[in-house]
Write a protein that holds these residues in place. Structure first.
Motif, PDB file in Angstrom:
ATOM      1  N   ARG A 117       0.824  -1.206   0.000  1.00  0.00           N
ATOM      2  CA  ARG A 117       0.000   0.000   0.000  1.00  0.00           C
ATOM      3  C   ARG A 117       0.862   1.261   0.000  1.00  0.00           C
ATOM      4  N   ALA A 118       1.949   1.240   0.767  1.00  0.00           N
ATOM      5  CA  ALA A 118       2.835   2.409   0.797  1.00  0.00           C
ATOM      6  C   ALA A 118       3.422   2.677  -0.589  1.00  0.00           C
ATOM      7  N   LEU A 119       3.812   1.617  -1.289  1.00  0.00           N
ATOM      8  CA  LEU A 119       4.364   1.796  -2.635  1.00  0.00           C
ATOM      9  C   LEU A 119       3.303   2.318  -3.591  1.00  0.00           C
ATOM     10  N   LEU A 120       2.109   1.749  -3.531  1.00  0.00           N
ATOM     11  CA  LEU A 120       1.032   2.209  -4.415  1.00  0.00           C
ATOM     12  C   LEU A 120       0.680   3.668  -4.147  1.00  0.00           C
ATOM     13  N   ASP A 121       0.647   4.060  -2.887  1.00  0.00           N
ATOM     14  CA  ASP A 121       0.336   5.460  -2.566  1.00  0.00           C
ATOM     15  C   ASP A 121       1.438   6.394  -3.051  1.00  0.00           C
ATOM     16  N   ALA A 122       2.686   5.938  -2.972  1.00  0.00           N
ATOM     17  CA  ALA A 122       3.796   6.757  -3.457  1.00  0.00           C
ATOM     18  C   ALA A 122       3.727   6.912  -4.973  1.00  0.00           C
ATOM     19  N   LEU A 123       3.381   5.866  -5.670  1.00  0.00           N
ATOM     20  CA  LEU A 123       3.244   5.941  -7.127  1.00  0.00           C
ATOM     21  C   LEU A 123       2.048   6.810  -7.510  1.00  0.00           C
ATOM     22  N   ARG A 124       0.992   6.719  -6.738  1.00  0.00           N
ATOM     23  CA  ARG A 124      -0.190   7.570  -6.968  1.00  0.00           C
ATOM     24  C   ARG A 124       0.171   9.042  -6.814  1.00  0.00           C
ATOM     25  N   ALA A 125       0.939   9.363  -5.776  1.00  0.00           N
ATOM     26  CA  ALA A 125       1.304  10.755  -5.526  1.00  0.00           C
ATOM     27  C   ALA A 125       2.169  11.313  -6.640  1.00  0.00           C
ATOM     28  N   ALA A 126       2.948  10.450  -7.303  1.00  0.00           N
ATOM     29  CA  ALA A 126       3.816  10.915  -8.391  1.00  0.00           C
ATOM     30  C   ALA A 126       3.009  11.409  -9.574  1.00  0.00           C
ATOM     31  N   GLY A 127       1.842  10.809  -9.801  1.00  0.00           N
ATOM     32  CA  GLY A 127       0.910  11.331 -10.802  1.00  0.00           C
ATOM     33  C   GLY A 127       1.189  10.977 -12.243  1.00  0.00           C
ATOM     34  N   ASN A 128       2.151  10.077 -12.519  1.00  0.00           N
ATOM     35  CA  ASN A 128       2.475   9.799 -13.931  1.00  0.00           C
ATOM     36  C   ASN A 128       1.950   8.450 -14.426  1.00  0.00           C
ATOM     37  N   VAL A 129       1.137   7.763 -13.618  1.00  0.00           N
ATOM     38  CA  VAL A 129       0.458   6.509 -13.991  1.00  0.00           C
ATOM     39  C   VAL A 129       1.436   5.480 -14.570  1.00  0.00           C
ATOM     40  N   PRO A 130       2.349   4.973 -13.770  1.00  0.00           N
ATOM     41  CA  PRO A 130       3.290   3.960 -14.265  1.00  0.00           C
ATOM     42  C   PRO A 130       2.593   2.613 -14.471  1.00  0.00           C
ATOM     43  N   LYS A 131       3.174   1.790 -15.322  1.00  0.00           N
ATOM     44  CA  LYS A 131       2.704   0.416 -15.469  1.00  0.00           C
ATOM     45  C   LYS A 131       3.342  -0.416 -14.352  1.00  0.00           C
ATOM     46  N   LEU A 132       2.526  -1.236 -13.676  1.00  0.00           N
ATOM     47  CA  LEU A 132       3.018  -2.011 -12.534  1.00  0.00           C
ATOM     48  C   LEU A 132       2.581  -3.463 -12.639  1.00  0.00           C
ATOM     49  N   VAL A 133       3.530  -4.379 -12.419  1.00  0.00           N
ATOM     50  CA  VAL A 133       3.228  -5.805 -12.315  1.00  0.00           C
ATOM     51  C   VAL A 133       3.436  -6.223 -10.872  1.00  0.00           C
ATOM     52  N   PHE A 134       2.395  -6.762 -10.265  1.00  0.00           N
ATOM     53  CA  PHE A 134       2.477  -7.269  -8.894  1.00  0.00           C
ATOM     54  C   PHE A 134       2.539  -8.787  -8.932  1.00  0.00           C
TER      55      PHE A 134
END
Length: 321
Positions: free
Chosen positions: A101-118
């Motif tokens: 969740r911390a990683l997802l929130d950090a990526l959300r805050a960046a605002g550039n919509v990265p592609k992520l594989v979990f």
């Protein structure tokens, strides 16, 4: 393209990193920078590549700073493993759920919509009294995890799906089969013996098998697993087929089949080094995982299971030499 691999110094993370660096391209774009984040620094060959940068620490501690780096793509592989999570509830919650969740929130805050594989796990499936596990797991089989690790992975799958629905990331989840044969030393995973009963005998060491020889398991080679992670990353949104997690290809084998392959490749002396010592706790966890999978979505991406376990043992021998 700037990429992040959490768990980048681990077995799968390092293997994925080497594959990406050797190709130099992912999803049609050149890889300019590859950040490897883990509890320890990766091997020398990875650190010596000028495209590689290292971040040492837990994902939970690194998450905010990582988000500020604005990655184009992320492979989130870092995780505490099954038996660890069952023995230490807090460790599992922090290392798996809180960190994700911390990683997802950090990526959300960046605002550039990265592609992520979990990277999730077949441990999300289990047999519930109200919903017994079917003989074959298909795309529409409902996950009913029966371990803390499985629950944590399933919650994270839903978080990735919802952050994708909201447009914060372009996320997709791959459920990994047990990877065998892993090099190195045993880890805290309940499935660790599925590598140990091959790896140790081939090295002249004794190995203990804690489950019955008739136990069926779903396996994938390291090479096939990495290929699956890359295919999931490169799949278009429509080709991936929604936001629900996808199970990577599985080779179904009995433990006895694995030992037969060990003897065929390594000889009778290697087979004789494996002893059966029942462990009810391990047998309960592993026996509760599904062993047979059928996925039209996986097939549509062109992914197939390993041909047989003998070929997996031979792959391990080639690479270990």
């Amino acid at each position: 393209m700037k990429l992040l691999i959490t768990g980048g110094a681990g077995f799968l993370g390092a293997r994925l990193a080497r594959r990406l660096l050797a190709s130099g391209v992912l999803d049609g774009r050149a890889i300019d920078r590859l950040v490897l984040a883990d509890l320890a620094a990766p091997a020398d060959d990875l650190r010596s590549d000028p495209r590689v940068e290292v971040r040492v620490g837990t994902v939970l501690a690194l998450a905010k700073a990582l988000g500020e780096e604005r990655f184009d793509g992320v492979f989130h592989l870092a995780s505490a493993v099954s038996s660890e999570c069952e023995a230490n509830f807090e460790l599992g919650m922090q290392s798996n759920l809180d960190s994700t969740r911390a990683l997802l929130d950090a990526l959300r805050a960046a605002g550039n919509v990265p592609k992520l594989v979990f990277s999730s796990s077949v441990a999300v499936f289990g047999s519930d009294p109200a919903l017994p596990l079917p003989a074959v797991v298909r795309d529409d089989t409902l996950p009913t995890p029966q371990s803390s690790y499985g629950v944590q992975k399933f919650i994270c799958e839903q978080l990735v799906a919802d952050y994708t629905r909201k447009g914060f990331i372009d996320g997709r989840t791959a459920r990994l089969m047990t990877v065998s044969v892993r090099p190195g030393r045993p880890n805290g995973a309940a499935s660790s013996f599925l590598s140990g009963i091959i790896r140790e005998p081939l090295a002249g060491l004794e190995a203990v098998c804690p489950v019955s020889p008739e136990t069926e398991v779903a396996l994938a080679s390291p090479a096939n697993t990495v290929a699956g992670l890359i295919a999931v990353f490169e799949a278009g949104r429509d080709a991936f087929g929604g936001r629900t997690a996808l199970s990577l290809p599985a080779l179904t084998v009995r433990v006895q089949d694995m030992l037969d392959a060990l003897e065929k490749v390594g000889g009778s002396a290697a087979r004789a080094r494996v002893r059966f010592v029942p462990d009810p706790a391990i047998a309960r966890i592993v026996g509760g995982w599904p062993a047979r999978f059928e996925s039209r979505r996986t097939a549509a991406l062109g992914l197939t299971a390993d041909a047989n376990f003998e070929s997996i043992v031979e792959q391990y021998l080639r690479e270990s030499r």
